[in-house]
Design a protein around this motif. Sequence first.
Motif, PDB file in Angstrom:
ATOM      1  N   UNK A 193      -3.755   7.160  17.489  1.00  0.00           N
ATOM      2  CA  UNK A 193      -3.229   6.283  18.543  1.00  0.00           C
ATOM      3  C   UNK A 193      -3.630   4.836  18.273  1.00  0.00           C
ATOM      4  N   UNK A 194      -4.895   4.634  17.881  1.00  0.00           N
ATOM      5  CA  UNK A 194      -5.353   3.282  17.548  1.00  0.00           C
ATOM      6  C   UNK A 194      -4.576   2.711  16.366  1.00  0.00           C
ATOM      7  N   UNK A 195      -4.416   3.516  15.304  1.00  0.00           N
ATOM      8  CA  UNK A 195      -3.712   3.052  14.116  1.00  0.00           C
ATOM      9  C   UNK A 195      -2.243   2.741  14.430  1.00  0.00           C
ATOM     10  N   UNK A 196      -1.588   3.626  15.173  1.00  0.00           N
ATOM     11  CA  UNK A 196      -0.177   3.432  15.511  1.00  0.00           C
ATOM     12  C   UNK A 196       0.021   2.170  16.344  1.00  0.00           C
ATOM     13  N   UNK A 197      -0.897   1.952  17.288  1.00  0.00           N
ATOM     14  CA  UNK A 197      -0.813   0.745  18.119  1.00  0.00           C
ATOM     15  C   UNK A 197      -1.037  -0.506  17.283  1.00  0.00           C
ATOM     16  N   UNK A 198      -2.035  -0.458  16.391  1.00  0.00           N
ATOM     17  CA  UNK A 198      -2.310  -1.618  15.529  1.00  0.00           C
ATOM     18  C   UNK A 198      -1.103  -1.968  14.671  1.00  0.00           C
ATOM     19  N   UNK A 199      -0.500  -0.964  14.056  1.00  0.00           N
ATOM     20  CA  UNK A 199       0.672  -1.205  13.207  1.00  0.00           C
ATOM     21  C   UNK A 199       1.803  -1.826  14.031  1.00  0.00           C
ATOM     22  N   UNK A 200       2.029  -1.300  15.235  1.00  0.00           N
ATOM     23  CA  UNK A 200       3.106  -1.820  16.088  1.00  0.00           C
ATOM     24  C   UNK A 200       2.881  -3.277  16.468  1.00  0.00           C
ATOM     25  N   UNK A 201       1.634  -3.618  16.812  1.00  0.00           N
ATOM     26  CA  UNK A 201       1.381  -4.976  17.315  1.00  0.00           C
ATOM     27  C   UNK A 201       1.213  -6.008  16.200  1.00  0.00           C
ATOM     28  N   UNK A 202       1.261  -5.581  14.935  1.00  0.00           N
ATOM     29  CA  UNK A 202       1.316  -6.564  13.852  1.00  0.00           C
ATOM     30  C   UNK A 202       2.542  -7.455  14.013  1.00  0.00           C
ATOM     31  N   UNK A 203       3.649  -6.855  14.446  1.00  0.00           N
ATOM     32  CA  UNK A 203       4.854  -7.636  14.710  1.00  0.00           C
ATOM     33  C   UNK A 203       4.654  -8.621  15.857  1.00  0.00           C
ATOM     34  N   UNK A 204       3.787  -8.264  16.796  1.00  0.00           N
ATOM     35  CA  UNK A 204       3.503  -9.150  17.923  1.00  0.00           C
ATOM     36  C   UNK A 204       2.775 -10.410  17.473  1.00  0.00           C
ATOM     37  N   UNK A 205       1.953 -10.291  16.416  1.00  0.00           N
ATOM     38  CA  UNK A 205       1.267 -11.470  15.868  1.00  0.00           C
ATOM     39  C   UNK A 205       2.301 -12.472  15.351  1.00  0.00           C
ATOM     40  N   UNK A 206       3.306 -11.966  14.623  1.00  0.00           N
ATOM     41  CA  UNK A 206       4.376 -12.832  14.130  1.00  0.00           C
ATOM     42  C   UNK A 206       5.147 -13.461  15.294  1.00  0.00           C
ATOM     43  N   UNK A 207       5.314 -12.690  16.370  1.00  0.00           N
ATOM     44  CA  UNK A 207       5.937 -13.184  17.604  1.00  0.00           C
ATOM     45  C   UNK A 207       5.173 -14.402  18.115  1.00  0.00           C
ATOM     46  N   UNK A 208       3.837 -14.298  18.195  1.00  0.00           N
ATOM     47  CA  UNK A 208       3.014 -15.398  18.685  1.00  0.00           C
ATOM     48  C   UNK A 208       3.085 -16.619  17.789  1.00  0.00           C
TER      49      UNK A 208
END
Length: 476
Positions: free
Chosen positions: A33-48
């Motif tokens: 769950x931690x790994x899956x969430x981390x991978x998903x929110x990598x795109x959020x960093x680019x968003x920011x």
Amino acid sequence: MMVAMKEERSIEEGLLKLKNQNNASDCRITACVFLSTFVAICGSFSFGVSVGYTSGAEVGMIKDMGLSIAEFSAFGSFSTLGATFGALFSGKMAIMLGRKGTMWVSDILCITGWLCIAFAKDVLWLNIGRFSSGIGLGLISYVVPVYIAEITPKHVRGTFTFSNQLLQNCGLATVYFCGNFINWRMMALLGALPCFIQGIGLFFVPESPRWLAKAGTDKELENSLLRLRGKDADISSEASEIQVMNKMLESDSKSSFSDLLQRKYRHTLVVGIGLMLIQQFSGSTAVLCYANTIFRKAGFSVAIGSTLLGIFVVPKAMLGLILVDKWGRRPLLLTSASGMCLFCMLIGLTFTLQKMQLLSELTPVFTFICVTLYIASYAIGVGGLPWVIMSEVFPMNIKVTAGSIVTLASWSSSSIVTYAFNFLFEWSTQGTFYIFGAVGGAALVFIWFLVPETKGLSLEEIQLSLIREPDEMNHT
């Protein structure tokens, strides 16, 4: 018709029984769950990075490329215009390609866009790159919170989904901080890096079990849940709840625009669209994109202001991450909207005094403090919670259409605000913030009367309660 009603009632009763079983044994949080969430929110960093990019790149880009204010404003708004276009297809793509497939497509678009900006020779390539990365952001903004909400246990779902906002703030902070030391081309390459990481990481994480249930692959659904909950976990209850809710919704209707007009879905649609309009028309995107312009107008050092914002913006978002599953969604939204309303009014008052040449020596510092506290208020609630709630309230059978419309509402309104801000700012500096403050005041009324609390409930429980409310009102 009576048979159909009885069947629906029996499905609802079965779902409520499963609710009690789930409460008895909440799922643990695994490394997957931690790994899956981390991978998903990598795109959020680019968003920011994209949101704050115009603030850090403004001076250098205008100088190097010889852009006018109108051309630079257009460049800034091309991201939100592209995201609006991406939002139109985000829901359909997420259901056809799956959550992971949609993230891969967004990575390709974002990487292409950032590279176009980094190596641009003229304004055309800048705009093409900004538009391409914007389409990717439109997909990310929908699919990331949906994916995280669908893979996490209900008692920590808010915290994990809010991490999307935390990584956006990390990207934003990086641009504010690094914008003082690296040029705009290097910052564009920085925006592409997390998309590369996400593209590789997606090979190692499971697909959303709720998407797999709708796709009709029961075996893959069970395998996905076992990876997320642990190989020795009892997933039978959670799998049954997902399948029962999916069956109930499939028997009800298919995803189409006409479904959204049904009485039982109106409340969720109004909540989803309303929160997105509040998020944008309260000025958040404008302040984040043009923070340096505001500091310059107030006479505050741009270098100091952007550096301090870069330092403070992440801890502010972490506060929301900690509180979202402790306080709940409604208290955080109300606190956030109150702060945004208050500090917009104070910024407006500060510029009013500046125009009247009163207390002019205090204007720079007071403006910086109010902008910082405004962004802090935004970060703990209105910044991330509309996406959290959007990912929770829509049932699977309308999630495609409703999610696309809500995401479209967010990005189209963001595009309007981003493009219009510089012109509004020239028209009336103080009036701009009084308008934003008035929207914040209206947001308080909207949240108080219409937004439901979803803390501690499974997605199926939330959706069932919202669907049944209008029907119960009809029968009373």
